[in-house]
Design an enzyme around this catalytic site. Structure first.
Site, mmCIF file in Angstrom:
data_model
loop_
_atom_site.group_PDB
_atom_site.id
_atom_site.type_symbol
_atom_site.label_atom_id
_atom_site.label_comp_id
_atom_site.label_asym_id
_atom_site.label_seq_id
_atom_site.Cartn_x
_atom_site.Cartn_y
_atom_site.Cartn_z
ATOM 1 N N ASP A 130 0.862 -1.174 0.000
ATOM 2 C CA ASP A 130 0.000 0.000 0.000
ATOM 3 C C ASP A 130 0.903 1.230 0.000
ATOM 4 O O ASP A 130 2.087 1.150 0.360
ATOM 5 C CB ASP A 130 -0.887 -0.038 1.252
ATOM 6 C CG ASP A 130 -1.701 1.217 1.454
ATOM 7 O OD1 ASP A 130 -2.339 1.676 0.484
ATOM 8 O OD2 ASP A 130 -1.683 1.749 2.579
ATOM 9 N N ASP A 167 -0.087 5.074 0.969
ATOM 10 C CA ASP A 167 -0.241 6.050 2.046
ATOM 11 C C ASP A 167 -0.120 5.397 3.415
ATOM 12 O O ASP A 167 -0.824 4.426 3.721
ATOM 13 C CB ASP A 167 -1.592 6.760 1.934
ATOM 14 C CG ASP A 167 -1.697 7.638 0.707
ATOM 15 O OD1 ASP A 167 -0.649 7.908 0.084
ATOM 16 O OD2 ASP A 167 -2.819 8.054 0.366
#
Length: 234
Positions: free
Chosen positions: A14, A16
């Site tokens: 991922d 953020d």
């Protein structure tokens, strides 16, 4: 999305709060403000829209409305012009916000023969460049809608790669390239990515939120704590 090298396994990260502290889009916006491309009030408005989408979108029943409005401030800008900003914005605003543990972890996966991919709801404009600079195989990200002459409309084109949609995209990637998901890894900070974590054989919660931490403990998943200063290994 770039072409992958032959590999049986992958490691999916991922973006953020997993690769980058905070929001990569917001960091990009800061750089765009400094270069006079957008205004401060616009990037704060965008940051609020992204927060609503990331944290509440799937539960409000207004997901399509939120995702259509999220990139409204970019409407009218040429995609090529924004891409041209990425090298300087990355070097000045983004690289210092990458967790120091990330490059080493990516290198270890690559040394083990795994392709490394970034998977994020953020626009491909940003995710593709970050993935390239980190030496990843590519990025799964949300696509931006363009006019016939190359300007952004302020909307996403196709599904936003958030939550379950991120897992769908990773499964499609695995089917295309022949990846063995049961032998693969996924890293994320958010319970929103539960479907992605359940898709792989080695799920890892990174600085997890409270809900994800509880699930990780109950499920026996890996938990990693990244810090701004990397401790020397023994």
């Amino acid at each position: 999305m770039s072409s992958a090298s032959p590999s049986a396994e992958i490691a999916v990260f991922d973006l953020d709060n997993t690769i980058v502290r905070g929001s990569a889009v917001f960091h990009f916006g800061q750089g765009a403000v400094k270069q006079g491309v957008i205004r401060y009030r616009d990037i704060w408005s965008f940051a609020w829209q992204q927060f609503r989408f990331s944290h509440r979108g799937e539960n409000t029943g207004k997901l399509s409305d939120i995702q259509d409005r999220a990139l409204g401030i970019a409407a009218g800008h040429r995609l090529s012009d924004l891409r041209a900003l990425m090298p300087s914005i990355y070097d000045r605003y983004i690289v210092k916000r990458i967790w120091p543990q990330i490059p080493t972890l990516i290198a270890r996966h690559k040394a083990a023969g795994r392709d490394v991919w970034v998977a994020t709801a953020s626009p491909s404009l940003i995710a593709d460049y970050i993935a390239e600079r980190l030496g990843c195989a590519g990025a799964i990200a949300s696509q931006l809608e363009l006019t016939p002459t190359g300007e952004l409309t302020g909307r996403f084109a196709g599904p936003v790669r958030h939550g379950a949609q991120k897992a769908v995209a990773v499964r499609e990637l695995a089917e295309t390239h022949g990846y063995d998901l049961a032998a693969s890894y996924a890293y994320t900070d958010s319970i929103n990515d539960r479907a992605l974590l359940e898709l792989v054989g080695h799920p890892v919660a990174v600085n997890p939120d409270a809900h994800l931490r509880t699930l990780a403990v109950q499920s026996g998943w890996g938990i990693r704590r990244f810090a701004r200063r990397q401790r020397p290994e023994a």
